[in-house]
Design a protein around this motif. Structure first.
Motif, PDB file in Angstrom:
ATOM      1  N   THR A 228       0.822  -1.221   0.000  1.00  0.00           N
ATOM      2  CA  THR A 228       0.000   0.000   0.000  1.00  0.00           C
ATOM      3  C   THR A 228       0.855   1.269   0.000  1.00  0.00           C
ATOM      4  OG1 THR A 228      -0.132  -0.367   2.374  1.00  0.00           O
ATOM      5  CG2 THR A 228      -2.061  -0.990   1.082  1.00  0.00           C
TER       6      THR A 228
ATOM      7  N   VAL B 160       3.583   4.115  -1.618  1.00  0.00           N
ATOM      8  CA  VAL B 160       4.174   4.635  -2.857  1.00  0.00           C
ATOM      9  C   VAL B 160       5.504   5.306  -2.506  1.00  0.00           C
ATOM     10  CG1 VAL B 160       1.939   5.087  -3.998  1.00  0.00           C
ATOM     11  CG2 VAL B 160       3.142   6.971  -2.874  1.00  0.00           C
TER      12      VAL B 160
ATOM     13  N   VAL C 253       4.722  10.704  -7.979  1.00  0.00           N
ATOM     14  CA  VAL C 253       4.815   9.268  -7.703  1.00  0.00           C
ATOM     15  C   VAL C 253       5.797   8.642  -8.691  1.00  0.00           C
ATOM     16  CG1 VAL C 253       3.531   7.079  -7.707  1.00  0.00           C
ATOM     17  CG2 VAL C 253       2.458   9.169  -6.795  1.00  0.00           C
TER      18      VAL C 253
ATOM     19  N   GLU D  11       6.897   5.183  -7.968  1.00  0.00           N
ATOM     20  CA  GLU D  11       6.648   3.747  -7.885  1.00  0.00           C
ATOM     21  C   GLU D  11       5.475   3.526  -6.936  1.00  0.00           C
ATOM     22  OE1 GLU D  11      10.136   1.614  -6.609  1.00  0.00           O
ATOM     23  OE2 GLU D  11       9.158  -0.338  -6.859  1.00  0.00           O
ATOM     24  N   ALA D  12       4.573   2.617  -7.313  1.00  0.00           N
ATOM     25  CA  ALA D  12       3.400   2.347  -6.470  1.00  0.00           C
ATOM     26  C   ALA D  12       3.352   0.861  -6.144  1.00  0.00           C
ATOM     27  CB  ALA D  12       2.127   2.780  -7.185  1.00  0.00           C
TER      28      ALA D  12
ATOM     29  N   VAL E  48      -1.898  -0.478  -4.434  1.00  0.00           N
ATOM     30  CA  VAL E  48      -2.264   0.940  -4.575  1.00  0.00           C
ATOM     31  C   VAL E  48      -3.174   1.080  -5.794  1.00  0.00           C
ATOM     32  CG1 VAL E  48      -1.383   3.272  -5.037  1.00  0.00           C
ATOM     33  CG2 VAL E  48      -0.165   1.753  -3.462  1.00  0.00           C
TER      34      VAL E  48
ATOM     35  N   TRP F 242      -2.996   5.703  -7.452  1.00  0.00           N
ATOM     36  CA  TRP F 242      -1.818   6.415  -7.951  1.00  0.00           C
ATOM     37  C   TRP F 242      -0.966   5.569  -8.887  1.00  0.00           C
ATOM     38  CZ3 TRP F 242      -3.519  10.816  -6.726  1.00  0.00           C
ATOM     39  CH2 TRP F 242      -4.087  11.056  -5.490  1.00  0.00           C
ATOM     40  N   LYS F 243      -0.593   6.192 -10.000  1.00  0.00           N
ATOM     41  CA  LYS F 243       0.320   5.561 -10.963  1.00  0.00           C
ATOM     42  C   LYS F 243       1.572   6.437 -11.038  1.00  0.00           C
ATOM     43  CE  LYS F 243      -2.713   2.503 -12.747  1.00  0.00           C
ATOM     44  NZ  LYS F 243      -3.335   2.373 -11.415  1.00  0.00           N
TER      45      LYS F 243
ATOM     46  N   ALA G 214      -0.997   4.910   0.865  1.00  0.00           N
ATOM     47  CA  ALA G 214      -0.967   6.028  -0.083  1.00  0.00           C
ATOM     48  C   ALA G 214      -2.341   6.376  -0.658  1.00  0.00           C
ATOM     49  CB  ALA G 214       0.003   5.708  -1.222  1.00  0.00           C
ATOM     50  N   ASP G 215      -3.209   5.371  -0.853  1.00  0.00           N
ATOM     51  CA  ASP G 215      -4.516   5.681  -1.448  1.00  0.00           C
ATOM     52  C   ASP G 215      -5.297   6.673  -0.589  1.00  0.00           C
ATOM     53  OD1 ASP G 215      -4.483   4.313  -3.831  1.00  0.00           O
ATOM     54  OD2 ASP G 215      -5.258   2.450  -2.972  1.00  0.00           O
TER      55      ASP G 215
END
Ligand SMILES: NC(=O)c1ccc[n+]([C@@H]2O[C@H](COP(=O)([O-])OP(=O)(O)OC[C@H]3O[C@@H](n4cnc5c(N)ncnc54)[C@H](O)[C@@H]3O)[C@@H](O)[C@H]2O)c1
Ligand SMILES: [Zn+2]
Ligand SMILES: [Zn+2]
Length: 346
Positions: free
Chosen positions: A26, A28, A66, A68-69, A73, A76-77, A132-133
């Motif tokens: 989860t 990033v 961002v 790397e996710a 996650v 986010w990309k 991160a979400d």
């Protein structure tokens, strides 16, 4: 990577440290594009808040991209531009569901590592963001980055202070402390319809900024007379104590009217109140405090910034490279060169 690391009170260094990696699905990883120094960082810097491990990367105000996710996650990309609040939150626990993400059961403060546990901060080239979400907010197109950065703490904390004080239309509000958060509290109180905001600070440049944001600003010694004159001698309906010292707390008590509210986002480290339970009783006082649930305010604050008209970047007096961070802390701490807030560019 380069990062501003804590070593001892008044001793920070910009140094090379290992780059953070994803530790949970989860998380990033962000490339930090802008960071800032907060008044709360000064409590650590001065050693008033102790316990931080040597080598902890400082800082909890930042925005970035961002890179790397983690596998879980969803939002986010790589490439997403995001603003972070000063602490992480899950968005689903008892406290998050009650609009108190700053007390999330899984939450962590950025820039606080103690006995090897915790989360490094964002005054660095890269930072790991857990949960991160729910934690991060998208940087809206049309909001200048320097303004958006302030949504993660200062502006959200100022609005929280005013709401926590129950500021109503036509109230007389007194704001103690014209640091960045106090100035944001001035903006917050006026946005809730305060009739008048009397802002108090001993630093003339900071008082000038408070006037720029719509307050009437006075020195500590004139505060009581001004508040009484503006309230038929009663005192302020709401006092926002945005300092975090026993002196400010005592002054807040002196200035609030009977039946009024003191809202205190200022971080206190002393063991007792500056006024007794009997004094609270005598004024039928309401006292509210605590860590601002910034994440619950950020979308609203960013929408207000997107609509324009608020020159909040004026809070920044200094813009410098991350490498100059130690000098930035010293200037902010000693209020030299009219320093009100420092922006750091990694
Ligand atoms: N609750 C939260 O979540 C939260 C979030 C951010 C910051 N904070 C806290 O808010 C406080 C203010 O932050 P900041 O970044 O604006 O800090 P700052 O140190 O820049 O500002 C404090 C201001 O208070 C003034 N001051 C000192 N004593 C005073 C007194 N007795 N009366 C009136 N003014 C006085 C100082 O001159 C200074 O301008 C700090 O304690 C910080 O830790 C809390
Ligand atoms: Zn802060
Ligand atoms: Zn939570």
């Amino acid at each position: 990577m380069r990062a501003l690391a804590f070593h001892a009170p008044f001793s920070l260094r910009c140094e090379s440290v290992p780059e953070p990696r994803l530790e949970a699905p989860t998380d990033v990883l962000l490339r930090v594009d802008l960071a800032a120094i907060c008044g709360s960082d000064l409590h650590v810097y001065r050693g008033v808040e102790a316990g931080l491990d040597a080598g902890t990367v400082m800082g909890h105000e930042f925005l970035g991209t961002v890179i790397e996710a983690g596998a879980e996650v969803r939002r986010w990309k790589p490439g997403a531009r995001v603003v972070s609040p000063f602490s992480t939150s899950c968005g689903a626990c008892f406290f998050c569901r009650r609009a108190l993400p700053s007390r999330c059961e899984m939450g962590q403060l950025f820039g606080w590592v103690e006995h090897g546990r915790g989360l490094h901060g964002g005054q660095a080239e890269y930072v790991r963001v857990p949960l991160a979400d729910a934690t991060l907010v998208e940087l809206p197109a049309g909001v200048p980055e320097e303004q958006a950065l302030l949504a993660g703490d200062v502006l959200s904390t100022g609005l929280f202070a005013a709401e926590n004080g129950g500021v109503q239309r036509d109230d007389l509000v007194c704001v103690l402390g014209c640091g960045p958060v106090g100035l944001a509290a001035v903006i917050g109180a006026l946005s809730l319809g305060a009739r008048s905001v009397i802002a108090v600070d001993s630093v003339p440049e900071r008082r000038a900024l408070a006037e720029r944001f719509g307050a009437q600003a006075v020195d500590l010694g004139s505060a009581e007379a001004r508040v009484r004159a503006a309230s038929e001698q009663r005192g302020a309906d709401v006092v926002l104590e945005v300092v975090g010292s026993p002196q400010a707390s005592a002054l807040a008590y002196q200035l609030v009217r009977i039946g009024g509210t003191i809202s205190a986002p200022g971080v206190h480290n002393e063991p007792t109140f500056a006024f007794s339970p009997g004094k609270v009783y005598d004024k039928n006082l309401t006292y509210r405090a605590g860590r601002a649930p910034a994440r619950a305010y950020m979308e609203r604050v960013l929408a207000r910034l997107a609509s324009g008209g608020l020159d909040v970047a004026a809070l920044f007096s200094h813009r410098m490279a991350l490498e100059d961070g130690p000098r930035g802390y010293a200037l902010f701490d000693e209020k030299r060169e009219n320093c009100t807030k420092v922006l750091l560019k990694p």
